[in-house]
Write an enzyme that holds these catalytic residues in place. Structure first.
Site, PDB file in Angstrom:
ATOM      1  N   TRP A 110     -63.761  13.034  14.288  1.00 13.10           N
ATOM      2  CA  TRP A 110     -63.915  12.861  15.623  1.00 13.10           C
ATOM      3  C   TRP A 110     -63.352  11.254  15.665  1.00 13.10           C
ATOM      4  O   TRP A 110     -63.250  10.668  14.987  1.00 13.10           O
ATOM      5  CB  TRP A 110     -65.280  12.484  16.023  1.00 13.10           C
ATOM      6  CG  TRP A 110     -65.698  12.219  17.431  1.00 13.10           C
ATOM      7  CD1 TRP A 110     -65.915  11.236  18.245  1.00 13.10           C
ATOM      8  CD2 TRP A 110     -65.819  13.348  18.548  1.00 13.10           C
ATOM      9  NE1 TRP A 110     -66.196  11.458  19.599  1.00 13.10           N
ATOM     10  CE2 TRP A 110     -66.202  12.696  20.018  1.00 13.10           C
ATOM     11  CE3 TRP A 110     -65.890  14.859  18.368  1.00 13.10           C
ATOM     12  CZ2 TRP A 110     -66.346  13.678  20.904  1.00 13.10           C
ATOM     13  CZ3 TRP A 110     -66.167  15.451  19.575  1.00 13.10           C
ATOM     14  CH2 TRP A 110     -66.243  14.896  20.670  1.00 13.10           C
TER      15      TRP A 110
ATOM     16  N   PHE B 191     -71.670  10.967  12.119  1.00 13.70           N
ATOM     17  CA  PHE B 191     -72.985  11.213  11.730  1.00 13.70           C
ATOM     18  C   PHE B 191     -73.191  11.764  10.519  1.00 13.70           C
ATOM     19  O   PHE B 191     -74.004  11.816   9.576  1.00 13.70           O
ATOM     20  CB  PHE B 191     -73.787  11.782  12.918  1.00 13.70           C
ATOM     21  CG  PHE B 191     -75.420  11.871  12.685  1.00 13.70           C
ATOM     22  CD1 PHE B 191     -76.294  10.964  12.924  1.00 13.70           C
ATOM     23  CD2 PHE B 191     -75.807  13.139  12.116  1.00 13.70           C
ATOM     24  CE1 PHE B 191     -77.469  11.011  12.768  1.00 13.70           C
ATOM     25  CE2 PHE B 191     -77.285  13.148  12.159  1.00 13.70           C
ATOM     26  CZ  PHE B 191     -78.151  11.992  12.059  1.00 13.70           C
ATOM     27  N   GLU B 192     -72.223  12.701  10.153  1.00 16.37           N
ATOM     28  CA  GLU B 192     -72.240  13.509   9.062  1.00 16.37           C
ATOM     29  C   GLU B 192     -71.501  12.926   7.834  1.00 16.37           C
ATOM     30  O   GLU B 192     -71.518  13.522   6.780  1.00 16.37           O
ATOM     31  CB  GLU B 192     -71.407  15.027   9.234  1.00 16.37           C
ATOM     32  CG  GLU B 192     -72.142  15.822  10.352  1.00 16.37           C
ATOM     33  CD  GLU B 192     -71.730  15.378  11.710  1.00 16.37           C
ATOM     34  OE1 GLU B 192     -72.426  15.858  12.664  1.00 16.37           O
ATOM     35  OE2 GLU B 192     -70.638  14.543  12.071  1.00 16.37           O
TER      36      GLU B 192
ATOM     37  N   VAL C  59     -66.905   5.179  16.295  1.00 20.28           N
ATOM     38  CA  VAL C  59     -67.828   5.460  17.373  1.00 20.28           C
ATOM     39  C   VAL C  59     -67.756   4.498  18.337  1.00 20.28           C
ATOM     40  O   VAL C  59     -67.851   3.399  18.495  1.00 20.28           O
ATOM     41  CB  VAL C  59     -69.414   5.594  16.829  1.00 20.28           C
ATOM     42  CG1 VAL C  59     -70.159   6.076  18.007  1.00 20.28           C
ATOM     43  CG2 VAL C  59     -69.681   6.353  15.520  1.00 20.28           C
TER      44      VAL C  59
ATOM     45  N   THR D 122     -73.927   5.722  27.131  1.00 22.41           N
ATOM     46  CA  THR D 122     -75.096   5.684  26.885  1.00 22.41           C
ATOM     47  C   THR D 122     -75.320   5.000  25.456  1.00 22.41           C
ATOM     48  O   THR D 122     -74.218   4.378  25.046  1.00 22.41           O
ATOM     49  CB  THR D 122     -75.491   7.241  26.491  1.00 22.41           C
ATOM     50  OG1 THR D 122     -74.911   7.881  25.326  1.00 22.41           O
ATOM     51  CG2 THR D 122     -75.484   8.240  27.779  1.00 22.41           C
TER      52      THR D 122
ATOM     53  N   HIS E  44     -75.588   6.226  22.672  1.00 21.24           N
ATOM     54  CA  HIS E  44     -75.595   7.238  21.278  1.00 21.24           C
ATOM     55  C   HIS E  44     -74.979   6.361  20.310  1.00 21.24           C
ATOM     56  O   HIS E  44     -75.015   6.711  19.228  1.00 21.24           O
ATOM     57  CB  HIS E  44     -74.779   8.363  21.899  1.00 21.24           C
ATOM     58  CG  HIS E  44     -73.188   7.932  21.780  1.00 21.24           C
ATOM     59  ND1 HIS E  44     -72.574   7.382  22.910  1.00 21.24           N
ATOM     60  CD2 HIS E  44     -72.361   8.209  20.956  1.00 21.24           C
ATOM     61  CE1 HIS E  44     -71.268   7.175  22.532  1.00 21.24           C
ATOM     62  NE2 HIS E  44     -71.118   7.595  21.437  1.00 21.24           N
TER      63      HIS E  44
ATOM     64  N   PHE F 234     -68.984   1.277   4.444  1.00 17.80           N
ATOM     65  CA  PHE F 234     -69.165   1.482   5.797  1.00 17.80           C
ATOM     66  C   PHE F 234     -67.985   1.215   6.315  1.00 17.80           C
ATOM     67  O   PHE F 234     -67.748  -0.084   6.777  1.00 17.80           O
ATOM     68  CB  PHE F 234     -70.415   0.662   6.388  1.00 17.80           C
ATOM     69  CG  PHE F 234     -70.658   1.098   7.834  1.00 17.80           C
ATOM     70  CD1 PHE F 234     -71.342   1.939   8.172  1.00 17.80           C
ATOM     71  CD2 PHE F 234     -70.134  -0.210   8.636  1.00 17.80           C
ATOM     72  CE1 PHE F 234     -71.716   2.225   9.639  1.00 17.80           C
ATOM     73  CE2 PHE F 234     -70.472   0.283  10.295  1.00 17.80           C
ATOM     74  CZ  PHE F 234     -71.223   1.514  10.307  1.00 17.80           C
TER      75      PHE F 234
ATOM     76  N   ARG G 158     -57.996  -2.273  15.634  1.00 15.59           N
ATOM     77  CA  ARG G 158     -58.250  -2.068  14.057  1.00 15.59           C
ATOM     78  C   ARG G 158     -57.935  -0.926  13.118  1.00 15.59           C
ATOM     79  O   ARG G 158     -58.299  -0.772  11.930  1.00 15.59           O
ATOM     80  CB  ARG G 158     -59.909  -2.012  14.247  1.00 15.59           C
ATOM     81  CG  ARG G 158     -60.403  -3.690  14.780  1.00 15.59           C
ATOM     82  CD  ARG G 158     -61.700  -3.535  15.426  1.00 15.59           C
ATOM     83  NE  ARG G 158     -61.990  -4.867  15.914  1.00 15.59           N
ATOM     84  CZ  ARG G 158     -61.555  -5.321  17.079  1.00 15.59           C
ATOM     85  NH1 ARG G 158     -60.673  -4.714  17.786  1.00 15.59           N
ATOM     86  NH2 ARG G 158     -62.203  -6.487  17.446  1.00 15.59           N
TER      87      ARG G 158
END
Length: 158
Positions: free
Chosen positions: A31, A66-67, A90, A95, A97, A122, A136
């Site tokens: 994504w 998320f995966e 992300v 929203t 999310h 991370f 970035r």
């Protein structure tokens, strides 16, 4: 420190540990791949620059950020690794999310750090918009994939 204040991709290459003989896993979210694939490129190039052989870099692609923890765990279980780098992006939307995903991933990676005897990094961008992400991922604030690789090298030397 905020990227706007310091470009951490600019580092003293002489002070980064040598990765020769070490293997690393990289889990990459597809994504926002226009961002994450540039981060991956910077990460891989940096590991190789510091002595990691390309055949000692194991990459798993997943649909989204998320995966990443699941892929990171699978990498750690299937290879003898010095560390696992998780790369995602992300972008804040209409929203909350992004808060749920980023918090869940950060907590899961923290748990993997405790469960395994290797670092899980991370390398997830959490920008407010696409331009901040591009800045970035090789733009004016450097490439966070480079930073994640240097951090993995440093943590694997502890």
């Amino acid at each position: 420190m905020a990227s706007a204040l310091q470009n951490l991709s600019l580092y003293d290459t002489e002070k980064a540990p040598n990765g020769n003989g070490k293997s690393f896993g990289i889990a990459v979210a597809e994504w926002n791949k226009n961002i994450t694939f540039d981060l991956l490129k910077g990460c891989v190039e940096t590991l190789i620059l510091h002595g990691v052989n390309d055949y000692d870099i194991h990459v798993n692609f997943v649909p989204g950020t998320f995966e990443l923890p699941f892929a990171a765990k699978k990498l750690a279980q299937s290879h003898h690794l010095a560390g696992v780098i998780c790369i995602g992006c992300v972008i804040k939307g209409e929203t909350d999310h992004d808060v749920y995903i980023n918090t869940s991933v950060a907590n899961a990676l923290q748990n993997l750090n405790i469960q395994f005897d290797i670092p899980f990094l991370f390398g997830v961008l959490t920008p407010n918009n696409e331009q901040q992400a591009l800045d970035r991922a090789g733009g004016k604030h450097g490439n966070k994939g480079v930073e994640a690789a240097v951090t993995a090298l440093k943590m694997s030397a502890i």
